[in-house]
Design a protein around this motif. Structure first.
Motif, PDB file in Angstrom:
ATOM      1  N   UNK A   8       0.795  28.878   1.017  1.00 48.30           N
ATOM      2  CA  UNK A   8       1.976  28.852   0.169  1.00 48.30           C
ATOM      3  C   UNK A   8       1.762  29.294  -1.257  1.00 48.30           C
ATOM      4  N   UNK A   9       0.520  29.588  -1.622  1.00 47.15           N
ATOM      5  CA  UNK A   9       0.281  30.053  -2.973  1.00 47.15           C
ATOM      6  C   UNK A   9       0.814  31.457  -3.193  1.00 47.15           C
ATOM      7  N   UNK A  10       0.780  31.878  -4.454  1.00 41.10           N
ATOM      8  CA  UNK A  10       1.247  33.230  -4.760  1.00 41.10           C
ATOM      9  C   UNK A  10       1.547  33.386  -6.229  1.00 41.10           C
ATOM     10  N   UNK A  21       1.439  23.977   1.299  1.00 42.30           N
ATOM     11  CA  UNK A  21       1.259  23.166   2.496  1.00 42.30           C
ATOM     12  C   UNK A  21      -0.222  22.999   2.794  1.00 42.30           C
ATOM     13  N   UNK A  22      -0.554  21.841   3.282  1.00 41.43           N
ATOM     14  CA  UNK A  22      -1.910  21.517   3.730  1.00 41.43           C
ATOM     15  C   UNK A  22      -1.796  21.103   5.190  1.00 41.43           C
ATOM     16  N   UNK A  65       7.344  14.550 -12.580  1.00 48.60           N
ATOM     17  CA  UNK A  65       8.721  15.004 -12.745  1.00 48.60           C
ATOM     18  C   UNK A  65       8.952  16.441 -12.317  1.00 48.60           C
ATOM     19  N   UNK A  66       7.871  17.196 -12.084  1.00 49.34           N
ATOM     20  CA  UNK A  66       8.004  18.605 -11.664  1.00 49.34           C
ATOM     21  C   UNK A  66       7.483  18.836 -10.254  1.00 49.34           C
ATOM     22  N   UNK A  67       6.469  18.079  -9.844  1.00 45.64           N
ATOM     23  CA  UNK A  67       5.855  18.230  -8.523  1.00 45.64           C
ATOM     24  C   UNK A  67       6.238  17.041  -7.651  1.00 45.64           C
ATOM     25  N   UNK A  80       3.279  20.081  -1.077  1.00 47.29           N
ATOM     26  CA  UNK A  80       3.390  19.881  -2.520  1.00 47.29           C
ATOM     27  C   UNK A  80       4.464  20.836  -3.028  1.00 47.29           C
ATOM     28  N   UNK A  81       5.614  20.290  -3.365  1.00 45.77           N
ATOM     29  CA  UNK A  81       6.695  21.081  -3.947  1.00 45.77           C
ATOM     30  C   UNK A  81       6.474  21.150  -5.448  1.00 45.77           C
ATOM     31  N   UNK A  82       6.381  22.362  -5.962  1.00 41.02           N
ATOM     32  CA  UNK A  82       6.101  22.562  -7.379  1.00 41.02           C
ATOM     33  C   UNK A  82       7.281  23.276  -8.017  1.00 41.02           C
ATOM     34  N   UNK A  83       7.916  22.633  -8.965  1.00 40.05           N
ATOM     35  CA  UNK A  83       9.076  23.188  -9.656  1.00 40.05           C
ATOM     36  C   UNK A  83       8.785  23.335 -11.146  1.00 40.05           C
ATOM     37  N   UNK A  84       9.591  24.129 -11.794  1.00 34.68           N
ATOM     38  CA  UNK A  84       9.485  24.362 -13.241  1.00 34.68           C
ATOM     39  C   UNK A  84       8.044  24.711 -13.601  1.00 34.68           C
TER      40      UNK A  84
END
Length: 123
Positions: A8-10, A21-22, A65-67, A80-84
């Motif tokens: 899921x990286x990039x 994802x793991x 607050x972001x992840x 791991x959902x990573x936002x902002x």
């Protein structure tokens, strides 16, 4: 030997989102799972972790607050959902597994590690 695979990286622009994802070919429900990252020239640091049951999670202050970490034990996956996202989030991200009583962000207690996935935040 537990094998973990990150995906899921990039490359993403500042303010954007990525979902890591793991996964593993065998059950993960025994293990506490942590996400870590390592930027060039810096030590590996804990980002987030989740208990074996999924009832507890913890975040580093820098991502709070972001992840969001979550797990689906039926699918042997931890996400791991990573936002902002910002430039400071650029790093190689690793997932790791530990005995359930070692739940936390300490690098040294994790026994099994994936190969990592690169996350680059850049315009």
């Amino acid at each position: 030997q537990l094998q973990l695979v990150e995906s899921g990286g990039g490359l993403v622009q500042p303010g954007g989102s990525l979902r890591l994802s793991c996964s593993a070919p065998e059950s993960l429900d025994y293990y506490a799972i942590g996400w870590f990252r390592q930027a060039p020239g810096k030590e590996r640091e804990g980002v987030s972790c989740i208990s074996s049951s999924g009832d507890y999670s913890h975040y580093a202050d820098s991502v709070k607050g972001r992840f969001t970490i979550s797990r689906d034990n039926a699918k042997n996956t931890v996400n791991l959902q990573m936002d902002i996202l910002s430039h400071e989030d650029t790093a190689v991200y690793y997932c790791a597994a530990a005995d359930p009583w070692d739940y936390g962000l300490g690098v040294d207690v994790y026994d099994f590690w994936g190969q990592g996935t690169q996350v680059t935040v850049s315009a």
